[in-house]
Motif scaffolding. Structure first.
Motif, PDB file in Angstrom:
ATOM      1  N   GLY A  42      -0.685   3.653 -12.064  1.00  0.00           N
ATOM      2  CA  GLY A  42      -0.383   2.169 -12.522  1.00  0.00           C
ATOM      3  C   GLY A  42      -1.100   1.215 -11.904  1.00  0.00           C
ATOM      4  O   GLY A  42      -1.259   0.337 -12.712  1.00  0.00           O
ATOM      5  N   PHE A  43      -1.978   1.408 -10.894  1.00  0.00           N
ATOM      6  CA  PHE A  43      -2.713   0.368 -10.467  1.00  0.00           C
ATOM      7  C   PHE A  43      -4.085   0.902 -10.980  1.00  0.00           C
ATOM      8  O   PHE A  43      -4.960  -0.226 -11.564  1.00  0.00           O
ATOM      9  CB  PHE A  43      -3.021   0.567  -8.959  1.00  0.00           C
ATOM     10  N   LEU A  44      -4.570   2.267 -11.227  1.00  0.00           N
ATOM     11  CA  LEU A  44      -5.842   2.561 -11.630  1.00  0.00           C
ATOM     12  C   LEU A  44      -5.955   2.268 -13.262  1.00  0.00           C
ATOM     13  O   LEU A  44      -7.046   2.032 -13.481  1.00  0.00           O
ATOM     14  CB  LEU A  44      -6.176   4.011 -11.146  1.00  0.00           C
ATOM     15  N   VAL A  45      -4.915   2.804 -13.907  1.00  0.00           N
ATOM     16  CA  VAL A  45      -5.023   2.621 -15.343  1.00  0.00           C
ATOM     17  C   VAL A  45      -5.358   1.286 -15.752  1.00  0.00           C
ATOM     18  O   VAL A  45      -6.469   0.990 -16.549  1.00  0.00           O
ATOM     19  CB  VAL A  45      -3.846   3.302 -16.019  1.00  0.00           C
ATOM     20  N   PRO A  46      -4.759   0.442 -15.559  1.00  0.00           N
ATOM     21  CA  PRO A  46      -5.233  -1.041 -15.991  1.00  0.00           C
ATOM     22  C   PRO A  46      -6.564  -1.527 -15.399  1.00  0.00           C
ATOM     23  O   PRO A  46      -7.416  -2.107 -16.057  1.00  0.00           O
ATOM     24  CB  PRO A  46      -3.947  -2.056 -15.262  1.00  0.00           C
TER      25      PRO A  46
ATOM     26  N   LEU B 154       0.975  -1.330  -0.135  1.00  0.00           N
ATOM     27  CA  LEU B 154      -0.074  -0.009   0.056  1.00  0.00           C
ATOM     28  C   LEU B 154       0.820   1.029   0.003  1.00  0.00           C
ATOM     29  O   LEU B 154       0.636   2.279  -0.659  1.00  0.00           O
ATOM     30  CB  LEU B 154      -0.871  -0.140   1.338  1.00  0.00           C
ATOM     31  N   ASN B 155       1.980   1.396   0.656  1.00  0.00           N
ATOM     32  CA  ASN B 155       2.980   2.461   0.791  1.00  0.00           C
ATOM     33  C   ASN B 155       3.657   2.700  -0.455  1.00  0.00           C
ATOM     34  O   ASN B 155       3.935   3.806  -0.788  1.00  0.00           O
ATOM     35  CB  ASN B 155       3.589   2.475   2.095  1.00  0.00           C
ATOM     36  N   THR B 156       3.960   1.618  -0.992  1.00  0.00           N
ATOM     37  CA  THR B 156       5.066   1.706  -2.153  1.00  0.00           C
ATOM     38  C   THR B 156       4.151   1.677  -3.441  1.00  0.00           C
ATOM     39  O   THR B 156       4.920   1.807  -4.618  1.00  0.00           O
ATOM     40  CB  THR B 156       5.991   0.788  -2.105  1.00  0.00           C
ATOM     41  N   MET B 157       2.908   1.607  -3.278  1.00  0.00           N
ATOM     42  CA  MET B 157       1.852   1.399  -4.616  1.00  0.00           C
ATOM     43  C   MET B 157       2.096   2.556  -5.494  1.00  0.00           C
ATOM     44  O   MET B 157       1.828   3.567  -5.010  1.00  0.00           O
ATOM     45  CB  MET B 157       0.562   0.946  -4.248  1.00  0.00           C
ATOM     46  N   ASP B 158       2.027   2.452  -6.871  1.00  0.00           N
ATOM     47  CA  ASP B 158       1.946   3.462  -7.840  1.00  0.00           C
ATOM     48  C   ASP B 158       0.563   3.278  -8.107  1.00  0.00           C
ATOM     49  O   ASP B 158      -0.167   2.436  -8.612  1.00  0.00           O
ATOM     50  CB  ASP B 158       2.949   3.298  -8.974  1.00  0.00           C
TER      51      ASP B 158
END
Length: 145
Positions: free
Chosen positions: A77-81, A70-74
């Protein structure tokens, strides 16, 4: 005396009203494009809800991994796919909706046309019966005078 042709037409109409009447009512009220568009709107809403529920189920399944990253998540990069998957899911869902409701409308219109042909035939039977009764009634009046 009971007219059997008229009775058969009435039975056909009653069967249609009981079995298919409620289902085919929109085919009488809407044009094909309006009917399909109305179903498209409903399918868009249900498709969005279904995708949301699938996402929530996936998120619950992957809770440990999501919390660890969660802290290192882009986020982009998560929402576009995720958005691309949503659009693809919705595209196929709406295409299936289009095909299904086009066929339902076509079949319903066919049933409605058969129903209206039964109504027309019943009206012709009534008119023919009325014509047969009129001369007989007219000749009785002439005999009485």
């Amino acid at each position: 005396m009971v007219n059997e042709d008229r009775l058969q037409q009435m039975i056909k109409m009653a069967v249609f009203d009981k079995e298919d009447g409620k289902e085919c009512r929109p085919m009488e009220q809407y044009a094909r494009n309006d009917y399909v568009a109305l179903k498209f709107i409903g399918s868009f809403v249900t498709g969005t809800i279904a995708f949301g529920l699938l996402f929530v189920m996936w998120a619950l399944y992957e809770t440990d991994e999501l919390l660890n990253t969660l802290n290192t998540m882009d986020l982009v990069g998560f929402l576009v796919p995720l958005a691309i998957k949503y659009v693809i899911f919705l595209f196929f869902y709406l295409m299936i909706t289009y095909i299904v409701y086009q066929k339902r409308y076509t079949n319903g219109r066919r049933k409605v046309k058969k129903y209206y042909s039964s109504v027309k035939k019943l009206n012709r039977l009534y008119e023919r019966e009325d014509k047969l009764k009129l001369p007989a009634a007219g000749s009785r009046k002439a005999q009485e005078q």
